[in-house]
Design an enzyme around this catalytic site. Structure first.
Site: not given
Length: 542
Positions: A337, A340-342, A542
């Site tokens: 997770g 996933w943001h970067g 993101f």
């Protein structure tokens, strides 16, 4: 074209909304859907036309796979579909990161050409993965192609969510068609039908109110807090040693900026969708009021949390396995997770931190169940102790969240560690000279705490008392005011049931009245006067 730009608010949105309802009024629902779909694709391509072919290729491929799965469920085909979607994200978002890791491991110096990151690729890709999985389970109907394109590209939630399920969206368009067929009829003379004026007025009044509240959060609050957060994180990036005051000011300002930025975007997406008669799921529910990290992830980016739970954590085994495997599943889910943001180690560490927090939280809950808590309350016999415990839990949760946001925002791990060290007082406790007079009467405290006074390195950019005022005011709004969904709860602002706020704030409830009209108009006017400083939403990165 940003939601908080004049071009969107005064040109694109009125034209699309007018066209959509005009076609409904003409009893042309299919044309209305086609027009809304075309406008959504235009909205996406407006950023950069090079993005649009990738989105269309993704839509066509996923629709073809989903149609085959609808006719004959297949684990192999589903796996290929998921692999196709993840490969798109892997190439466009993580290729450079993976090459840099390979260079560090092998000692090579491979260079990769610059890759243009398509906007919203994480959101529309995850959304299509949910559809493929649901179709393979038999939980989703096969839509017409134009309906599927609209499901993926619906512009209010295309760029930064919420991540919606097919069964949440398409039934609403069907109900809209039913509403149009019932209330709008076209006679033999070819006269246009009459679409419900109350239906349109209700959606527009509720939608505009939510849109204006979200716009105020973004333009006035989030963008103002950015003026205090950005210089401090940039200083940490340059290797400047921060004082404790500066480090905490930057961390708190960014935590609140991100809160109001994402909350403002979520409100605007919900409000814009409501203008078209569509209700989106809740994506943000006062997460800083949480008393545990578990509760925080039930309130923050709720549709992403739902996706990670349903399509990653549970398939890994969830909590059905033993404690050690459950904690492993939590750690894997949160690290992915974070990634996933970067594409960066800061996001990996941020995810690992939250995974660790969740594991500690789970262990604590396992040792202190409800029975123990009731026994403790009855033994102590004091409500005050219960309130203090709740306040302590909320404060500890907030401290963990703020410290993790420092890692999330920092340019690299070294900058994050340096800022966290300053926050811990390892570089001494220093306050701005403007606050010296407040402690002059207590020299023992100054000596005991080793407090020094000095000018901020960004003193000209960040007036200390002004920054503290903005942060204090924002904290009061976050902790003591009802959120937008609670203010609007009587008008079904989101798909989930919304409970009204408690305490004094429960009286702050919107109604279609003149006082509320004046309040929203004043907020809107003040916001529009500040539209010249247009800035991108943080979650667009993101």
């Amino acid at each position: 074209m940003l939601f908080n730009s004049s071009l969107f608010l005064f040109v694109f949105l009125p034209i699309v909304l007018g066209l959509f309802y005009w076609l409904l009024w003409r009893n042309s629902f299919r044309l209305a859907i086609a027009a809304l779909t075309a406008c959504s694709l235009f909205f996406y391509g407006f950023w950069n036309p090079a993005y649009l072919p990738l989105l269309l290729i993704s839509i066509v491929c996923n629709y073809a796979i989903g149609r085959s799965l609808y006719l004959q469920p297949s684990r192999i085909l589903l796996s290929l579909g998921i692999a196709f979607n993840l490969s798109l994200i892997a190439y466009f978002k993580y290729a450079h990161f993976m090459v840099s890791i390979a260079n560090e491991v092998t000692g090579n110096s491979w260079v990769m050409h610059q890759i243009l990151l398509p906007l919203g690729i994480s959101f529309f890709t995850f959304q299509q993965i949910t559809w493929l999985v649901d179709v393979n389970k038999g939980g989703s109907e096969r839509p017409r192609f134009i309906d599927y394109v609209l499901f993926v590209s619906f512009f209010p939630q295309l760029i930064a969510g919420p991540i919606v399920h097919h069964q949440e969206m398409m039934p609403q368009f069907k109900r809209l068609q039913s509403q149009n067929d019932t209330l709008g009829t076209s006679g033999a003379s070819g006269q246009p039908g009459i679409f419900s004026a109350n239906f349109i007025a209700g959606n527009i009044s509720v939608g505009l109110t939510i849109l204006c509240i979200g716009l105020f959060k973004k333009v006035i609050i989030a963008d103002s807090l950015a003026l205090y957060a950005s210089p401090i994180f940039q200083a940490a990036e340059l290797g400047i040693t921060l004082t404790s005051y500066e480090a905490w000011l930057g961390a708190l300002a960014y935590s609140l900026q991100l809160y109001f930025d994402f909350s403002g975007y979520s409100d605007m997406a919900i409000g814009i969708a409501r203008l078209f008669g569509i209700t989106l799921p809740m994506n943000f529910n006062s997460p800083y009021k949480s008393r545990s990290i578990i509760e925080f992830w039930r309130r923050w980016h709720m549709t992403l949390s739902r996706f990670l739970r349903d399509y990653l954590y549970i398939p890994l085994g969830g909590s059905r396995t033993g404690s050690s495997q459950r904690y492993r599943n939590l750690a894997i889910t949160m690290v992915l997770g974070g990634l996933w943001h970067g594409a960066g180690w800061t996001f990996v560490v941020w995810g690992a931190l939250h995974g660790t927090f969740l594991i500690i939280n789970q262990c604590w809950r396992a040792r202190t169940n409800d029975k123990d808590e009731r026994h403790m309350a009855s033994t102590l016999g004091r409500r005050l102790c219960g309130h203090l415990t709740k306040l302590a839990a909320q404060a500890l949760t907030l401290i963990c969240i703020v410290c993790a946001w420092v890692v999330f925002r920092a340019v690299d791990i070294d900058a994050a560690i340096a800022q966290l060290a300053s926050m811990a007082g390892l570089n001494g406790i220093a306050l701005p000279v403007q606050l010296a007079s407040l402690l002059q009467g207590n020299p023992w405290l100054i000596s005991f705490a080793d407090i020094s006074f000095g000018k901020l390195f960004v003193n000209e950019l960040i007036p200390p008392l002004t920054a503290i005022s903005w942060i204090a005011g924002s904290v009061c709004i976050v902790l003591f005011m009802p959120n937008t969904q609670q203010i609007m709860h009587r008008f079904t602002p989101v798909l989930e049931p919304v409970s009204p706020a408690s305490g004094i704030s429960r009286h702050i409830q919107w109604s279609p009245s003149w006082p509320w009209f004046l309040v929203i108009q004043l907020m809107s006017l003040y916001t529009l006067l500040h539209l010249s400083r247009v800035s991108e939403f943080l979650y667009f990165q993101f």
